[in-house]
Design an enzyme around this catalytic site. Structure first.
Site, PDB file in Angstrom:
ATOM      1  N   ARG A 164      36.684  45.612  26.105  1.00  0.00           N
ATOM      2  CA  ARG A 164      35.610  44.733  26.565  1.00  0.00           C
ATOM      3  C   ARG A 164      35.022  45.263  27.875  1.00  0.00           C
ATOM      4  O   ARG A 164      35.722  45.899  28.668  1.00  0.00           O
ATOM      5  CB  ARG A 164      36.133  43.311  26.773  1.00  0.00           C
ATOM      6  CG  ARG A 164      37.098  43.158  27.927  1.00  0.00           C
ATOM      7  CD  ARG A 164      37.383  41.697  28.219  1.00  0.00           C
ATOM      8  NE  ARG A 164      38.027  41.024  27.112  1.00  0.00           N
ATOM      9  CZ  ARG A 164      38.182  39.701  27.041  1.00  0.00           C
ATOM     10  NH1 ARG A 164      37.708  38.930  27.994  1.00  0.00           N
ATOM     11  NH2 ARG A 164      38.792  39.152  26.014  1.00  0.00           N
ATOM     12  N   ASP A 217      32.627  43.665  31.127  1.00  0.00           N
ATOM     13  CA  ASP A 217      32.162  42.393  31.660  1.00  0.00           C
ATOM     14  C   ASP A 217      30.640  42.304  31.620  1.00  0.00           C
ATOM     15  O   ASP A 217      29.941  43.308  31.433  1.00  0.00           O
ATOM     16  CB  ASP A 217      32.639  42.224  33.104  1.00  0.00           C
ATOM     17  CG  ASP A 217      34.145  42.027  33.196  1.00  0.00           C
ATOM     18  OD1 ASP A 217      34.749  41.571  32.207  1.00  0.00           O
ATOM     19  OD2 ASP A 217      34.719  42.328  34.265  1.00  0.00           O
ATOM     20  N   ARG A 234      36.385  47.112  39.471  1.00  0.00           N
ATOM     21  CA  ARG A 234      35.568  46.549  40.549  1.00  0.00           C
ATOM     22  C   ARG A 234      36.424  46.034  41.705  1.00  0.00           C
ATOM     23  O   ARG A 234      36.008  46.080  42.864  1.00  0.00           O
ATOM     24  CB  ARG A 234      34.674  45.439  39.993  1.00  0.00           C
ATOM     25  CG  ARG A 234      33.559  45.990  39.105  1.00  0.00           C
ATOM     26  CD  ARG A 234      32.518  44.946  38.805  1.00  0.00           C
ATOM     27  NE  ARG A 234      32.957  44.009  37.799  1.00  0.00           N
ATOM     28  CZ  ARG A 234      32.545  42.740  37.731  1.00  0.00           C
ATOM     29  NH1 ARG A 234      31.716  42.268  38.643  1.00  0.00           N
ATOM     30  NH2 ARG A 234      32.962  41.958  36.767  1.00  0.00           N
TER      31      ARG A 234
END
Length: 244
Positions: free
Chosen positions: A50, A52, A197
């Site tokens: 996945r 974001d 991040r």
């Protein structure tokens, strides 16, 4: 039943990430809908992982199963004619039946882009950093990550994961040819939700002189997300490569 890999890239600005969401459109949803239309049946697409909301992919790999033989080049051409302009299909290949887009991947690479001067042409795909950054210190801290196994400090709080162990093989800030432009490249067998991040945000704290290397070590060892730096904006992050 035959298995096919789809190699694609996308600009994630308009999407709620790769994975299908109940509250917004995703890249997986768009691809499944177009593929199902072309192949005249319900096709389920599974991705390598996945991403974001707002994160981009220089390369994403997905697979689907189909009862029949397909011309990969022709299917890629037809898909591209149906896709929105922010998604590009590069290739469709038949693969071994036991090859899985997610579980067969042995290495994934992400890049996070920053620029240290105001530039209107970078604003959508790179983060403007108005602070003076010590990239030598940031790389010294990044090298420490290569000896780390548990990345719980950089995992989004409440994330549903069975383990926070990852095997990193690269973590480095790289200077680009254009003055003031850098990217952070990180490779591992797997990544936790929001991990890249959060790592970048913590390294920036080191680069700004707000966190020492010893404090960085302590953050990593704590295993607590609240001790790490802030999660950096999604628009400057790219899933860059996947190796099988």
């Amino acid at each position: 039943m035959s298995r096919y890999f789809i190699y694609l890239s996308f600009d994630g600005t308009a999407y709620h990430g790769w994975q299908i969401q109940p509250n917004g459109i995703s890249v997986q949803q768009v691809l499944q809908e177009r593929l199902s239309t072309l192949l005249r049946g319900t096709i389920e697409v599974l991705g390598a992982g996945r991403t974001d909301a707002g994160v981009h992919a220089h390369l994403m790999v997905a697979h689907f199963d189909y009862d029949g033989e397909l011309d990969g080049a022709q299917l890629a051409y037809k898909l591209n004619r149906m896709m929105p302009r922010d998604i590009a299909i590069h290739d469709v290949r038949k693969v071994a039946d036991d090859l899985h887009a997610r579980f067969s991947a042995v290495k994934r690479t992400y890049r996070y882009y920053i620029h240290t001067h105001r530039n209107p042409f970078h604003r959508f795909y790179s983060l403007e950093m108005p602070y003076q950054l010590d990239f030598e210190a940031m790389n010294e801290a990044a090298r420490l990550l290569l000896d780390v196994k548990d990345f719980g400090s950089f995992c989004k709080a409440g994330a549903d994961v069975k383990t926070t162990l990852c095997d990193l093989t690269k973590a480095e800030w790289i200077k680009m040819e254009e003055p003031g432009c850098w990217y952070f490249e990180i490779s591992a067998n797997r990544f936790l939700r929001n991990m890249v991040r959060a790592v970048v945000g913590t390294l920036v704290e080191v680069g700004r002189g707000r966190m020492t290397l010893d404090e960085f070590r302590a953050v990593v060892a704590s295993g607590s997300r609240k001790n790490a730096g802030e999660s950096m904006p999604a628009h400057a992050l790219f899933l860059w490569d996947i190796v099988y």
